[in-house]
Design a protein around this motif. Sequence first.
Motif, PDB file in Angstrom:
ATOM      1  N   GLU A   9       0.527  -1.169   0.070  1.00 34.50           N
ATOM      2  CA  GLU A   9      -0.139   0.154  -0.192  1.00 34.50           C
ATOM      3  C   GLU A   9       0.749   1.169   0.179  1.00 34.50           C
ATOM      4  O   GLU A   9       0.596   2.032  -0.610  1.00 34.50           O
ATOM      5  CB  GLU A   9      -0.441  -0.053   0.763  1.00 34.50           C
ATOM      6  CG  GLU A   9      -2.115  -1.002   1.034  1.00 34.50           C
ATOM      7  CD  GLU A   9      -2.736  -0.820   2.446  1.00 34.50           C
ATOM      8  OE1 GLU A   9      -2.461   0.092   3.492  1.00 34.50           O
ATOM      9  OE2 GLU A   9      -3.888  -1.977   2.428  1.00 34.50           O
ATOM     10  N   PHE A  10       1.638   1.050   0.556  1.00 40.10           N
ATOM     11  CA  PHE A  10       2.853   2.167   0.680  1.00 40.10           C
ATOM     12  C   PHE A  10       3.377   2.508  -0.623  1.00 40.10           C
ATOM     13  O   PHE A  10       3.563   3.925  -1.170  1.00 40.10           O
ATOM     14  CB  PHE A  10       4.298   2.285   2.023  1.00 40.10           C
ATOM     15  CG  PHE A  10       5.278   3.459   1.829  1.00 40.10           C
ATOM     16  CD1 PHE A  10       6.028   3.354   1.215  1.00 40.10           C
ATOM     17  CD2 PHE A  10       4.743   4.289   2.884  1.00 40.10           C
ATOM     18  CE1 PHE A  10       7.171   4.190   1.331  1.00 40.10           C
ATOM     19  CE2 PHE A  10       5.116   5.166   2.546  1.00 40.10           C
ATOM     20  CZ  PHE A  10       6.514   5.610   2.176  1.00 40.10           C
ATOM     21  N   ASP A  11       3.861   1.363  -1.213  1.00 36.61           N
ATOM     22  CA  ASP A  11       4.505   1.998  -3.211  1.00 36.61           C
ATOM     23  C   ASP A  11       3.443   1.938  -3.679  1.00 36.61           C
ATOM     24  O   ASP A  11       3.872   2.906  -4.128  1.00 36.61           O
ATOM     25  CB  ASP A  11       4.907  -0.367  -3.214  1.00 36.61           C
ATOM     26  CG  ASP A  11       5.978  -0.205  -2.549  1.00 36.61           C
ATOM     27  OD1 ASP A  11       5.787  -1.322  -3.050  1.00 36.61           O
ATOM     28  OD2 ASP A  11       6.818   0.867  -1.612  1.00 36.61           O
ATOM     29  N   PHE A  12       2.168   1.959  -3.682  1.00 34.97           N
ATOM     30  CA  PHE A  12       1.254   2.692  -4.549  1.00 34.97           C
ATOM     31  C   PHE A  12       0.920   3.612  -4.059  1.00 34.97           C
ATOM     32  O   PHE A  12       0.687   4.821  -5.073  1.00 34.97           O
ATOM     33  CB  PHE A  12       0.045   1.531  -4.102  1.00 34.97           C
ATOM     34  CG  PHE A  12      -1.261   2.180  -5.141  1.00 34.97           C
ATOM     35  CD1 PHE A  12      -1.251   1.758  -6.044  1.00 34.97           C
ATOM     36  CD2 PHE A  12      -2.231   2.597  -4.413  1.00 34.97           C
ATOM     37  CE1 PHE A  12      -2.369   2.600  -7.685  1.00 34.97           C
ATOM     38  CE2 PHE A  12      -3.151   3.851  -5.680  1.00 34.97           C
ATOM     39  CZ  PHE A  12      -2.846   2.962  -6.909  1.00 34.97           C
ATOM     40  N   TYR A  13       0.541   4.042  -2.479  1.00 34.46           N
ATOM     41  CA  TYR A  13       0.369   5.328  -2.653  1.00 34.46           C
ATOM     42  C   TYR A  13       1.763   6.683  -2.739  1.00 34.46           C
ATOM     43  O   TYR A  13       1.614   7.352  -3.213  1.00 34.46           O
ATOM     44  CB  TYR A  13       0.402   5.835  -0.674  1.00 34.46           C
ATOM     45  CG  TYR A  13       0.570   6.482  -0.095  1.00 34.46           C
ATOM     46  CD1 TYR A  13      -0.444   7.886  -0.313  1.00 34.46           C
ATOM     47  CD2 TYR A  13       1.633   7.700   0.612  1.00 34.46           C
ATOM     48  CE1 TYR A  13      -1.382   8.527   0.753  1.00 34.46           C
ATOM     49  CE2 TYR A  13       0.944   8.607   1.041  1.00 34.46           C
ATOM     50  CZ  TYR A  13      -0.107   9.219   0.779  1.00 34.46           C
ATOM     51  OH  TYR A  13      -0.182  10.178   1.475  1.00 34.46           O
ATOM     52  N   GLN A  14       3.005   6.060  -2.616  1.00 34.09           N
ATOM     53  CA  GLN A  14       4.375   6.649  -3.322  1.00 34.09           C
ATOM     54  C   GLN A  14       4.606   6.975  -4.526  1.00 34.09           C
ATOM     55  O   GLN A  14       4.555   8.232  -4.797  1.00 34.09           O
ATOM     56  CB  GLN A  14       5.219   5.774  -2.637  1.00 34.09           C
ATOM     57  CG  GLN A  14       7.181   6.465  -2.124  1.00 34.09           C
ATOM     58  CD  GLN A  14       8.310   5.697  -2.472  1.00 34.09           C
ATOM     59  OE1 GLN A  14       7.792   4.529  -1.606  1.00 34.09           O
ATOM     60  NE2 GLN A  14       9.465   6.479  -2.208  1.00 34.09           N
ATOM     61  N   LEU A  15       4.039   5.994  -5.593  1.00 35.10           N
ATOM     62  CA  LEU A  15       3.577   5.987  -6.648  1.00 35.10           C
ATOM     63  C   LEU A  15       2.406   6.924  -7.509  1.00 35.10           C
ATOM     64  O   LEU A  15       2.711   8.138  -8.105  1.00 35.10           O
ATOM     65  CB  LEU A  15       3.573   4.593  -7.248  1.00 35.10           C
ATOM     66  CG  LEU A  15       3.280   4.490  -9.023  1.00 35.10           C
ATOM     67  CD1 LEU A  15       3.797   5.379  -9.351  1.00 35.10           C
ATOM     68  CD2 LEU A  15       3.088   3.376  -9.637  1.00 35.10           C
ATOM     69  N   GLN A  74       2.053   9.610  -5.043  1.00 35.64           N
ATOM     70  CA  GLN A  74       2.484  11.048  -4.644  1.00 35.64           C
ATOM     71  C   GLN A  74       3.553  11.464  -5.388  1.00 35.64           C
ATOM     72  O   GLN A  74       3.956  12.422  -5.990  1.00 35.64           O
ATOM     73  CB  GLN A  74       3.237  10.934  -3.242  1.00 35.64           C
ATOM     74  CG  GLN A  74       2.240   9.961  -2.519  1.00 35.64           C
ATOM     75  CD  GLN A  74       1.583  11.985  -1.747  1.00 35.64           C
ATOM     76  OE1 GLN A  74       1.917  12.539  -2.369  1.00 35.64           O
ATOM     77  NE2 GLN A  74       0.739  11.524  -1.015  1.00 35.64           N
ATOM     78  N   VAL A  75       4.045  10.752  -6.255  1.00 39.49           N
ATOM     79  CA  VAL A  75       5.194  10.449  -6.876  1.00 39.49           C
ATOM     80  C   VAL A  75       4.637  11.356  -8.404  1.00 39.49           C
ATOM     81  O   VAL A  75       5.369  12.435  -9.037  1.00 39.49           O
ATOM     82  CB  VAL A  75       5.709   9.299  -7.723  1.00 39.49           C
ATOM     83  CG1 VAL A  75       7.312  10.290  -9.009  1.00 39.49           C
ATOM     84  CG2 VAL A  75       6.448   9.529  -6.367  1.00 39.49           C
ATOM     85  N   ILE A  76       3.473  10.817  -9.239  1.00 33.39           N
ATOM     86  CA  ILE A  76       3.088  11.297 -10.117  1.00 33.39           C
ATOM     87  C   ILE A  76       1.919  12.623 -10.301  1.00 33.39           C
ATOM     88  O   ILE A  76       2.292  13.433 -10.715  1.00 33.39           O
ATOM     89  CB  ILE A  76       2.206  10.708 -10.295  1.00 33.39           C
ATOM     90  CG1 ILE A  76       2.268   9.446 -10.442  1.00 33.39           C
ATOM     91  CG2 ILE A  76       0.857  10.529 -11.767  1.00 33.39           C
ATOM     92  CD1 ILE A  76       1.427   7.886 -11.084  1.00 33.39           C
ATOM     93  N   ALA A  77       1.733  12.432  -8.916  1.00 35.57           N
ATOM     94  CA  ALA A  77       0.637  14.219  -8.220  1.00 35.57           C
ATOM     95  C   ALA A  77       1.642  15.455  -8.285  1.00 35.57           C
ATOM     96  O   ALA A  77       1.628  16.476  -8.753  1.00 35.57           O
ATOM     97  CB  ALA A  77       0.386  13.651  -6.733  1.00 35.57           C
TER      98      ALA A  77
END
Length: 314
Positions: free
Chosen positions: A13-19, A21-24
């Motif tokens: 979940e953290f990796d997906f959330y981080q991804l 965040q990177v896109i945003a």
Amino acid sequence: MQDTNYNNSYDGEFDFYQLFQVIAHGKRIIISFTIIAAVLAVIYSLSLPNIYQSKALLVPVEPQEGVSSALESYSGLASLAGVSLPSQNSGSNSKRALEKLISLSFFENNILPSISLHELMAVKSWDVNLNKLVIDDDLYDEKNNSWVRDFSYPQKLIPSAQESYEVFQKKHFIIDEDKKTGFISLSIKHQSPYIAHKWAELIINQINAFYRKKDKDEAEKAVIFLNSEMIKTNFTEIKQAIATLLQKETQKLTLIAVNESYVFEYIDPPSVMEKKSEPRRAFICILGTIFGLMLGIITVITNNYIFQEKNKLT
């Protein structure tokens, strides 16, 4: 075990959330790529000329009852008398005509002499207001009616029959047979709807005329041959057989003379179309926008990954 599974799930979940965040964080780059790609797609789609498609729906003409059955009936009797009766191909011309239509020889001998080569090889677009073709000046000089294009081997200054045949087959000519119904769809694409219509009619008329002439020549030769054999034989049965064949050949010549739709008959003739068939400009713009969006996302993710790797090394 429960703690381990929880941590793995949390990491995912953290990796997906981080991804996300990177896109945003890189949304400006993504938006810029998307806008640039969308603008380029619009410019490209507008630069493409309109293409019009004239389509004809055809049905093969059923073969008339020829002399082939009569030849089979009397061939044995004729051979005993020493008479060699002419052999004839049975069946419809339509199957052979379908192959003939896509052949180089048919294009070179029956189509190319009846069209203007620069209308095939040097057209940029069609002026709808003037109903006039816009010719590429880098390829053809309309004022002097001469070719001016740059070329390299195996090309020639004036496009050869083989080169123009390839362009005709790839860009302009479409033919398809419905195996279930036997109907044949023949289409011509061109920048001008009038030329597309003219070429479609030309091809159908030429293929019908080609086989009319071919069968007429064969029938006339058969009449000459049968008359000569009539003189040679003294057998009454053979004379009767030859007389029957002559009658059938004469009927065949009559049918050839009166039947213009000799191989293919129209179900729906080609028309001058008012609406273009391509390009699909909206689809091109949507596809370009999606491509720009995806390229922007990939660029942002790649830059972030490279930045993280550099931080690890330092």
